[in-house]
Enzyme design. Structure first.
Site: not given
Length: 490
Positions: A314-316, A482
């Site tokens: 879970g990365t942004t 995304r």
């Protein structure tokens, strides 16, 4: 132009753009955008996250990385780590992944102190002035778009794992869906505290006490020392050249940027080929194979804890260039999320300890490794491309391919991000995203590659955000995989 911002959600990018419009610089814009991402992208990031911010200053052409990734807890504590909770998440009906969550999976977060440290060093606008948009959205709610609804759906067993988490992420015994509103009143109050009192609230203040108490009660081994002694580390970026331009990224102990910096010169030697051709894909895949073999075959990563490298799911990412030529690449993550929300705070903690395989017990306070690769490309000393991505093990491949598309093929940032990607896995299977020319994939099979053909674009291949500056023209784009967005501020 005042600058450009790209992020993993339209509200994230818009928040950064508003800061630029108000006279803020690239660091101000990145902080403002990050705070909104804590609200709009809360399954991926927040005060319970860790990350990295690469900052380039036009004035002295310096580039530094602020490392505020997570650390192992347990300073001054003799207790053993409790048992983690396990959930099996179903991806696309049939493909399952086991997640290790719960209080014992939580590592010491660095996101809040990282933003504050970078802002103190280089920010222009007052710290408290960067918070109102995030506070307003947390209290008033954010309508879930397609990208966020997908994340809520696949992470549902984590997001509703505890009563505190269910109170935020549940709707009539089910996950929030597209068009539903996510309201986070407790997080709004936490943001107000941080705006007025700074990061100290989370490391030595009231929020710190609540966090330690709740994590320890569930079997984690957080201590007051863990938070009070956590520090942001400034590092020199890894650097290499590619097609006459300079590439900078995240250095050891993290490995994503190192592997990209290793791969780009190899690719230049092989030749970048024509975009989308079998020859170009073959060259990229051969470089990816070399990257997979690098730890033993090249001795490139001897200094890294390879078996303890975090696999961030879970990365942004946020990319910024301002009107003065300053640039910021900011990547943050809560892993898959732990399902642990500190009561009364809205802080969803990371599950980073549950995200890697422990071959030996890490030392308390040790900084974990990561694949996150916030990156910058300079052309004649001036920012040309700022880029980063989500995507777990596919993250570095997404970043490298976007660098190749922009620098090697001369594509626009929108085209560079939208182009179909490839990923070579550890079984030597070459995954080719939907959108490739079938005839070119046929040629790859004739060259001996074991090709898996995906029907469509997929978040499996990363979720990037990038900004470019070329011939005085700024451009920004988020990844359609995304639901990201880019904004140029005139």
């Amino acid at each position: 132009m005042r600058g450009a911002v790209a992020g993993g959600h339209p509200l994230t990018a818009e928040a950064g753009a508003r800061v630029l419009e108000a006279g803020g610089n690239a660091v101000d814009a990145a902080v403002g955008a990050a705070l909104v991402s804590w609200v709009a992208e809360s399954p991926l990031t927040g005060p319970g996250a860790g990350g990295f911010m690469l900052v380039h200053r036009a004035r002295d052409r310096s580039t530094r990385v602020f490392d505020f990734f997570v650390a192992i807890p347990g300073l001054g504590d003799e207790r053993e780590l409790g048992e983690m909770h396990h959930v099996d998440v179903d991806f696309s009906g049939g493909s399952t992944q086991r997640f290790h969550i719960g209080p014992a999976s939580c590592a010491i977060p660095g996101a809040t102190l990282g933003l504050e440290t970078a802002h103190r060093a280089f920010g222009r606008l007052p710290w408290r002035d960067l918070f109102p948009p995030a506070i307003e959205l947390a209290r008033g709610g954010v309508e879930l778009n397609d990208g966020q609804a997908y994340l809520h759906r696949i992470l549902d067993l984590i997001l509703r794992h505890t009563p505190e988490a269910s109170a935020i992420y549940e709707k009539t015994a089910g996950p929030l869906e597209r068009g539903d509103w996510l309201v986070q009143e407790d997080l709004a109050k936490t943001l107000e505290l941080l705006a007025e009192n700074g990061a100290a609230e989370l490391y030595t203040g009231e929020l710190a006490a609540k966090t330690v108490e709740h994590i320890r009660a569930g079997g984690g081994c957080f201590t007051e020392r863990d938070l009070a002694e956590y520090r942001v580390i400034r590092r020199r970026p890894v650097r290499t050249s590619f097609c006459g331009e300079e590439y900078y990224s995240n250095p050891p102990p993290s490995r994503g940027g190192v592997l990209i910096a290793y791969g780009l010169p190899l690719l230049e030697e092989l030749g970048v080929g024509r975009a989308g051709s079998a020859e170009a894909i073959d060259a990229r895949a051969r470089v990816m194979r070399e990257q997979l073999q690098a730890p033993t075959g090249r001795g490139l990563l001897r200094a890294l804890e390879l078996n303890a490298a975090v696999v961030t799911r879970g990365t942004t990412h946020i990319s910024v260039i301002d009107g003065q030529g300053d640039a910021v690449a900011l990547t943050s993550s809560t892993g898959a999320g732990s399902g642990v929300v500190v009561p009364g705070t809205g802080i969803h903690m990371n599950n980073m300890i549950g995200e890697f395989d422990i071959t030996r017990k890490p030392k308390e306070g040790a900084r974990l490794s990561s694949g996150m690769s916030p990156s910058l490309v300079l052309r004649k000393g001036v920012p040309h491309l700022v880029v980063g991505s989500a995507g777990s093990l596919r993250l570095r491949g997404a970043v490298m391919q976007i660098v190749v598309n922009v620098v090697g093929h001369g594509l626009s940032v929108e085209d560079a991000i939208e182009r179909p990607r490839v990923h070579l896995d550890e079984e030597d299977v070459l995954h080719c995203e939907g959108g490739h020319d079938p005839a070119e994939l046929d040629k790859l099979e004739q060259l001996g590659w074991n090709v898996t053909r995906w029907r469509n674009r997929n978040l499996f291949f990363g979720g990037a955000a990038a900004v470019t500056l070329a011939d005085g023209v700024l451009a920004a784009a988020g990844d359609p995989r995304r639901g990201g967005a880019g904004v140029v501020v005139e």
